[in-house]
Enzyme design. Structure first.
Site, PDB file in Angstrom:
ATOM      1  CD  GLU A  24      -0.991   0.509   3.712  1.00  0.00           C
ATOM      2  OE1 GLU A  24      -1.529   1.621   3.579  1.00  0.00           O
ATOM      3  OE2 GLU A  24      -1.081  -0.181   4.736  1.00  0.00           O
ATOM      4  CE  LYS A  84      -7.060   6.323   6.056  1.00  0.00           C
ATOM      5  NZ  LYS A  84      -7.183   6.474   7.521  1.00  0.00           N
ATOM      6  CB  VAL A 105      -5.307  -2.392   4.126  1.00  0.00           C
ATOM      7  CG1 VAL A 105      -5.646  -3.870   3.943  1.00  0.00           C
ATOM      8  CG2 VAL A 105      -4.037  -2.227   4.956  1.00  0.00           C
ATOM      9  CG  ASP A 137     -14.369   4.534  12.467  1.00  0.00           C
ATOM     10  OD1 ASP A 137     -14.149   3.827  11.464  1.00  0.00           O
ATOM     11  OD2 ASP A 137     -13.672   5.518  12.767  1.00  0.00           O
ATOM     12  CB  SER A 139     -10.936  -0.256   9.029  1.00  0.00           C
ATOM     13  OG  SER A 139     -10.185  -0.131   7.837  1.00  0.00           O
ATOM     14  CB  ALA A 140     -13.201   0.235   3.992  1.00  0.00           C
ATOM     15  CG  ASP A 141      -8.021  -1.560   5.998  1.00  0.00           C
ATOM     16  OD1 ASP A 141      -8.286  -0.884   4.993  1.00  0.00           O
ATOM     17  OD2 ASP A 141      -7.082  -1.295   6.781  1.00  0.00           O
ATOM     18  CE  LYS A 158       0.264   1.357  14.567  1.00  0.00           C
ATOM     19  NZ  LYS A 158      -0.021   2.184  13.416  1.00  0.00           N
TER      20      LYS A 158
HETATM   21  N1  PSU Z   1      -2.240   1.176  10.542  1.00  0.00           N
HETATM   22  C1  PSU Z   1      -0.996   1.673  10.685  1.00  0.00           C
HETATM   23  N2  PSU Z   1      -0.548   2.635   9.847  1.00  0.00           N
HETATM   24  C2  PSU Z   1      -1.316   3.078   8.816  1.00  0.00           C
HETATM   25  C3  PSU Z   1      -2.604   2.509   8.633  1.00  0.00           C
HETATM   26  C4  PSU Z   1      -3.029   1.577   9.529  1.00  0.00           C
HETATM   27  O1  PSU Z   1      -0.292   1.281  11.589  1.00  0.00           O
HETATM   28  O2  PSU Z   1      -0.879   3.948   8.062  1.00  0.00           O
HETATM   29  C5  PSU Z   1      -3.431   2.932   7.467  1.00  0.00           C
HETATM   30  C6  PSU Z   1      -3.541   1.767   6.476  1.00  0.00           C
HETATM   31  O3  PSU Z   1      -3.461   2.294   5.184  1.00  0.00           O
HETATM   32  C7  PSU Z   1      -4.923   1.207   6.743  1.00  0.00           C
HETATM   33  C8  PSU Z   1      -5.671   2.474   7.097  1.00  0.00           C
HETATM   34  O4  PSU Z   1      -5.480   0.539   5.639  1.00  0.00           O
HETATM   35  O5  PSU Z   1      -4.753   3.216   7.893  1.00  0.00           O
HETATM   36  C9  PSU Z   1      -6.950   2.221   7.854  1.00  0.00           C
HETATM   37  O6  PSU Z   1      -7.599   3.447   8.010  1.00  0.00           O
HETATM   38  P1  PSU Z   1      -9.129   3.530   8.509  1.00  0.00           P
HETATM   39  O7  PSU Z   1      -9.091   3.164   9.958  1.00  0.00           O
HETATM   40  O8  PSU Z   1      -9.523   4.954   8.255  1.00  0.00           O
HETATM   41  O9  PSU Z   1      -9.881   2.536   7.686  1.00  0.00           O
HETATM   42 MN    MN Z   2     -12.928   4.471   9.686  1.00  0.00          MN
END
Ligand code: PSU
Ligand code: MN
Length: 309
Positions: A24, A84, A105, A137, A139-141, A158
């Protein structure tokens, strides 16, 4: 439909059936890591993939075009102004011709899937946020893991996420979660979240076999690799920092996609910068293991099923 443009190197590698690992670009942008650690991370991750014998393919949006594999002269774009791009944002970034979109991701999995790459490496995945029962909330991941047939190699998610709910979500949507030579789900900077992984694997060949044996052809596999022992941070100190950073987010009205970059910045300050070498070490380690897995998948139909002569 998205038809990403491939770099010359990645295009040849895919055509020849060589092992390729998608990466990514958010992690290498200043949204993921401050300069110059971000550039070092890119260098170390791509080198780790190459050392394993595979070809790295960084994903991004450049001038409104979805890209898989960047040429050397283009990588500088990652370090500049980044927006992003999660999977749903791909369409907007393309339609509006964004100069540079940093893929998360979820976006990377979509692009890898679109070009037939079956292994992806990152640092940590997004997950279910703490308080998701109020904010919604998630994540779309996680949805992307369930809908793209790609092995994602990560150091868990995390610790500021709700890791128990993250694992529950992955169970619900049918994503196998494999602990790499480890029984616990890792928590990124630390080797254990205190939660068990459902299954443990010892080899890249096992991961390839799991990919080949899925009942749902479009579902991915998550490989959770603990941070190397020597690079791990102290869990107790980290917990306190996270609590504080999340309270700050709430007080300042920081929500949604902005939470991750904000909290990462706070952790870097509170650990006197020690979170950075930890982050680089785990990302590099994941890239190396992803390379190994990509090699194990080589010689299959690219999705883990053996090709019989
Ligand atoms: N976790 C990390 N560093 C990052 C991310 C996650 O330790 O930079 C980034 C990744 O690109 C992950 C995204 O896909 O944050 C998830 O963001 P969100 O929670 O907004 O879906
Ligand atoms: Mn989110």
């Amino acid at each position: 439909m998205i038809t990403p443009r491939l770099s010359e190197e990645v295009s040849v590698a895919i055509a020849e059936g060589r092992a390729v690992v998608a990466l990514e670009s958010t992690i290498f942008s200043t949204l993921g890591l401050p300069a110059p650690a971000n550039a070092e991370a890119l260098e170390r991750c791509t080198t780790a993939v190459r050392t394993a014998g595979a070809v790295p393919a960084v994903t991004a949006i450049i001038n409104g075009e979805a890209r898989v594999g960047l040429d050397d002269h283009e990588t500088d774009l990652i370090f500049g102004e980044a927006r992003k791009v999660a999977e749903r944002d791909l369409a907007v970034a393309i339609a509006q011709g964004w100069a540079f979109g940093a893929t998360t991701v979820s976006a990377s999995l979509a692009l890898a899937h679109a070009v037939g790459i079956s292994v992806f490496a990152t640092g940590g995945i997004g997950g279910v946020h703490r308080g998701a029962e109020i904010t919604g909330d998630i994540s779309a991941d996680l949805d992307a893991l369930a809908h793209h047939p790609v092995v994602t190699v990560c150091a868990g998610a995390k610790a500021f996420l709700d890791l128990a709910r993250t694992l529950e979500y992955l169970e619900t949507v049918g994503v196998p979660v494999l602990g790499w030579r480890h029984d616990d789900f890792p928590a990124f900077y630390t080797r254990s979240s205190g939660l068990s992984v459902p299954h443990r694997v010892e080899t890249a060949a096992e991961v390839a076999a799991v990919l080949g044996a899925r009942s749902r052809p479009d579902t991915g596999v998550l490989v959770a690799v603990p941070i190397p022992e020597a690079a791990a941070l102290d869990a107790t100190h980290l917990d306190a920092v996270l609590e504080g950073a999340l309270q700050e987010c709430a007080a300042a009205g920081i929500t949604g996609a902005a939470i991750t970059p904000f909290v990462l910045g706070r952790i870097a300050v509170a650990t006197d910068g020690r979170s950075l070498p930890a982050n680089l070490a785990l990302a590099e380690h994941n890239a190396a293991i992803a390379g190994e897995i990509a090699l194990a998948i080589q010689g299959t139909d690219n999705y883990g099923s053996p090709i019989f002569p």
